[in-house]
Design a protein around this motif. Structure first.
Motif, PDB file in Angstrom:
ATOM      1  N   ASP A 221      27.191  -1.812 -31.402  1.00 13.74           N
ATOM      2  CA  ASP A 221      26.767  -1.246 -30.340  1.00 13.74           C
ATOM      3  C   ASP A 221      27.409  -0.100 -29.911  1.00 13.74           C
ATOM      4  N   MET A 222      28.621   1.007 -30.293  1.00 11.52           N
ATOM      5  CA  MET A 222      28.842   2.220 -29.940  1.00 11.52           C
ATOM      6  C   MET A 222      27.977   2.975 -30.982  1.00 11.52           C
ATOM      7  N   ARG A 223      27.617   2.377 -31.679  1.00 11.19           N
ATOM      8  CA  ARG A 223      26.566   3.678 -32.913  1.00 11.19           C
ATOM      9  C   ARG A 223      25.088   3.234 -32.697  1.00 11.19           C
ATOM     10  N   SER A 224      25.003   2.613 -31.585  1.00  7.88           N
ATOM     11  CA  SER A 224      23.179   2.248 -31.219  1.00  7.88           C
ATOM     12  C   SER A 224      23.033   2.841 -29.593  1.00  7.88           C
ATOM     13  N   PRO A 225      22.041   4.057 -29.724  1.00 11.64           N
ATOM     14  CA  PRO A 225      21.915   4.597 -28.187  1.00 11.64           C
ATOM     15  C   PRO A 225      20.950   3.665 -27.544  1.00 11.64           C
ATOM     16  N   VAL A 226      20.080   2.790 -28.053  1.00 11.88           N
ATOM     17  CA  VAL A 226      19.415   1.603 -27.760  1.00 11.88           C
ATOM     18  C   VAL A 226      20.355   0.558 -26.431  1.00 11.88           C
ATOM     19  N   CYS A 227      21.647   0.294 -26.611  1.00  7.96           N
ATOM     20  CA  CYS A 227      22.239  -0.417 -26.000  1.00  7.96           C
ATOM     21  C   CYS A 227      22.756   0.135 -24.933  1.00  7.96           C
ATOM     22  N   PHE A 228      22.802   1.650 -24.937  1.00  9.35           N
ATOM     23  CA  PHE A 228      23.598   2.603 -23.784  1.00  9.35           C
ATOM     24  C   PHE A 228      22.380   3.737 -23.077  1.00  9.35           C
ATOM     25  N   ALA A 229      21.290   2.945 -23.310  1.00 12.06           N
ATOM     26  CA  ALA A 229      19.390   3.642 -22.935  1.00 12.06           C
ATOM     27  C   ALA A 229      20.024   4.097 -21.454  1.00 12.06           C
ATOM     28  N   GLY A 230      20.539   3.823 -20.481  1.00 15.73           N
ATOM     29  CA  GLY A 230      21.130   3.955 -18.593  1.00 15.73           C
ATOM     30  C   GLY A 230      21.678   5.509 -19.162  1.00 15.73           C
ATOM     31  N   SER A 231      22.413   5.974 -20.020  1.00 16.23           N
ATOM     32  CA  SER A 231      23.841   6.641 -20.162  1.00 16.23           C
ATOM     33  C   SER A 231      22.873   8.810 -20.612  1.00 16.23           C
ATOM     34  N   PHE A 232      21.908   8.673 -20.660  1.00 14.98           N
ATOM     35  CA  PHE A 232      21.868  10.155 -20.854  1.00 14.98           C
ATOM     36  C   PHE A 232      21.900  10.975 -20.396  1.00 14.98           C
ATOM     37  N   LYS A 233      22.179  12.003 -20.318  1.00 10.93           N
ATOM     38  CA  LYS A 233      22.805  12.466 -19.760  1.00 10.93           C
ATOM     39  C   LYS A 233      22.288  13.903 -19.205  1.00 10.93           C
ATOM     40  N   CYS A 234      20.891  13.938 -19.807  1.00  6.93           N
ATOM     41  CA  CYS A 234      20.216  15.526 -19.743  1.00  6.93           C
ATOM     42  C   CYS A 234      18.743  14.672 -20.254  1.00  6.93           C
ATOM     43  N   PRO A 235      17.234  15.079 -19.835  1.00  9.69           N
ATOM     44  CA  PRO A 235      15.648  15.274 -20.160  1.00  9.69           C
ATOM     45  C   PRO A 235      16.277  15.126 -22.060  1.00  9.69           C
ATOM     46  N   VAL A 236      15.115  14.031 -22.230  1.00  7.36           N
ATOM     47  CA  VAL A 236      14.903  13.522 -24.029  1.00  7.36           C
ATOM     48  C   VAL A 236      13.881  13.316 -24.463  1.00  7.36           C
ATOM     49  N   LEU A 237      13.121  13.760 -25.446  1.00  2.68           N
ATOM     50  CA  LEU A 237      12.126  13.886 -26.074  1.00  2.68           C
ATOM     51  C   LEU A 237      12.711  13.168 -27.286  1.00  2.68           C
ATOM     52  N   MET A 238      12.021  11.766 -27.790  1.00  2.00           N
ATOM     53  CA  MET A 238      12.193  10.813 -29.042  1.00  2.00           C
ATOM     54  C   MET A 238      10.522  10.974 -29.596  1.00  2.00           C
ATOM     55  N   LEU A 239      10.482  11.722 -31.039  1.00  2.00           N
ATOM     56  CA  LEU A 239       9.898  11.592 -31.596  1.00  2.00           C
ATOM     57  C   LEU A 239       9.621  10.801 -32.831  1.00  2.00           C
ATOM     58  N   HIS A 240       8.878  10.256 -34.024  1.00  2.00           N
ATOM     59  CA  HIS A 240       8.461  10.294 -34.723  1.00  2.00           C
ATOM     60  C   HIS A 240       7.409  10.692 -35.838  1.00  2.00           C
ATOM     61  N   GLY A 241       7.115   9.663 -37.177  1.00  2.82           N
ATOM     62  CA  GLY A 241       5.424  10.584 -37.815  1.00  2.82           C
ATOM     63  C   GLY A 241       4.983   9.122 -37.335  1.00  2.82           C
ATOM     64  N   SER A 242       3.657   9.351 -37.770  1.00  3.62           N
ATOM     65  CA  SER A 242       2.402   8.318 -37.373  1.00  3.62           C
ATOM     66  C   SER A 242       2.360   7.766 -38.696  1.00  3.62           C
ATOM     67  N   LYS A 243       2.947   8.037 -39.672  1.00  2.00           N
ATOM     68  CA  LYS A 243       3.475   7.352 -40.904  1.00  2.00           C
ATOM     69  C   LYS A 243       4.725   6.308 -40.955  1.00  2.00           C
ATOM     70  N   GLU A 244       5.743   6.510 -40.064  1.00  2.00           N
ATOM     71  CA  GLU A 244       7.020   6.118 -39.746  1.00  2.00           C
ATOM     72  C   GLU A 244       7.059   5.152 -38.846  1.00  2.00           C
ATOM     73  N   MET A 245       6.869   3.948 -38.564  1.00  2.00           N
ATOM     74  CA  MET A 245       6.673   3.414 -37.573  1.00  2.00           C
ATOM     75  C   MET A 245       7.702   2.092 -37.696  1.00  2.00           C
ATOM     76  N   ASN A 246       9.005   2.140 -38.220  1.00  2.00           N
ATOM     77  CA  ASN A 246       9.640   0.647 -38.914  1.00  2.00           C
ATOM     78  C   ASN A 246      11.079   0.955 -37.304  1.00  2.00           C
ATOM     79  N   SER A 247      10.861   2.131 -37.080  1.00  2.00           N
ATOM     80  CA  SER A 247      11.977   2.234 -35.035  1.00  2.00           C
ATOM     81  C   SER A 247      11.017   2.491 -34.147  1.00  2.00           C
ATOM     82  N   ASP A 248       9.777   2.429 -34.370  1.00  2.00           N
ATOM     83  CA  ASP A 248       9.184   2.462 -32.975  1.00  2.00           C
ATOM     84  C   ASP A 248       8.897   0.942 -31.894  1.00  2.00           C
ATOM     85  N   HIS A 249       9.769  -0.090 -32.082  1.00  2.00           N
ATOM     86  CA  HIS A 249      10.132  -0.439 -31.298  1.00  2.00           C
ATOM     87  C   HIS A 249      11.599  -0.181 -30.743  1.00  2.00           C
TER      88      HIS A 249
END
Length: 292
Positions: A221-249
């Motif tokens: 949990d402590m290594r997983s931003p998804v578990c603490f998604a309400g904790s961001f302290k600044c605006p965030v942009l999450m990017l990934h390539g169109s051919k690497e969809m394994n983490s898209d969910h």
């Protein structure tokens, strides 16, 4: 730049490091506690200590950069900073976090140089246990403390405008970018390229990187931003390539949870794979930073 990772899954299975199938199927839980508060009381339990899994490289700075030493707790570590800083003309600063588990010369050209070209003072650090540096590799957790320590160095660096401090990172550095952005307030905005916000999913792919107690769910949990998604302290942009969809969910879930908490967290897909998408991701990050 080294983009491929070690895939010694058979060795990891023999060592008993593969995660249970039930953990693989579980939806990441949402932790309501602020991540920064949780970090104050949590201490990771390393079952193995030693250097990072990637072979060390010399830390001689590449062309256009100089070496800077920084401290993270008792550890003396190393970063590279661009030579364009001018104390009489403060520029925005960007902390750039490399992929993999060692700092390579190619990281400067691929990740830092686009920001330098755009007029930023860029700094890219090596973390504990990397490149022959002291400290034990922990797989994201203690390395986040190193990121926060070197961010303070960049923020105070002559020629950097402390009000315009940004952070960006690729792959492992993308996940560290997310963890740092929810740990403290120094960053004006953050951009994560191909960072996996779900540590359980990440370590299923790279079990050889596990150095902590897998029987403690909080370690994941402590290594997983998804578990603490309400904790961001600044605006965030999450990017990934169109051919690497394994983490898209996991990215979508992180964005959804953050927006439900009223936070400015966005996602975008750039044409390419884990490596070839980097130039487009850098361009998107620069555009994003300019809007903040």
């Amino acid at each position: 730049m080294k983009m491929d990772r070690r895939a010694f899954l058979s060795h990891a299975a023999a060592a008993g490091l593969l995660l249970p199938a039930t953990a693989a199927r579980a939806e990441p839980k949402l932790v309501r506690e602020d991540y920064a508060v949780a970090r104050e009381r949590f201490r990771t339990h390393l079952t193995q200590t030693g250097p990072s899994p990637d072979p060390p490289q010399p830390l001689s700075p590449p062309h256009g950069a100089r070496r800077v030493d920084y401290r993270s707790g008792p550890l003396k570590l190393v970063a590279w900073v661009s030579e364009n800083a001018d104390a009489s003309r403060p520029r925005p600063g960007v902390l750039v976090l490399h992929g993999g588990n060692a700092l390579w010369p190619g990281h400067w050209d691929d990740l830092a140089h686009p920001f330098v070209k755009a007029g930023y003072v860029a700094m890219i650090p090596a973390m504990r246990g990397e490149n022959g540096l002291p400290g034990s590799f922990s797989g994201f957790y203690d390395e986040t403390a190193d990121v926060l320590a070197v961010a303070d160095v960049l923020r105070a660096y002559p020629g950097v405008d402390p009000a315009r401090l940004y952070i960006a990172g690729h792959s492992v550095g993308g996940t560290l970018t997310l963890l740092a952005a929810m740990s403290r307030h120094p960053f004006r905005a953050a951009a994560a390229y191909a960072g996996n916000p779900d540590a359980r999913a990440f370590f299923r792919h790279f079990p050889e990187d596990i150095r902590f107690d897998v029987d403690d769910p909080q370690e994941f949990d402590m290594r997983s931003p998804v578990c603490f998604a309400g904790s961001f302290k600044c605006p965030v942009l999450m990017l990934h390539g169109s051919k690497e969809m394994n983490s898209d969910h996991a990215v979508r879930l992180t964005v959804s949870r953050a927006r439900a908490a009223g936070l400015d967290v966005r996602r975008a897909i750039v044409e390419g794979d884990h490596s070839s998408a980097i130039p487009g991701e850098s361009a998107e990050a620069l555009r994003f930073f300019e809007t903040i």
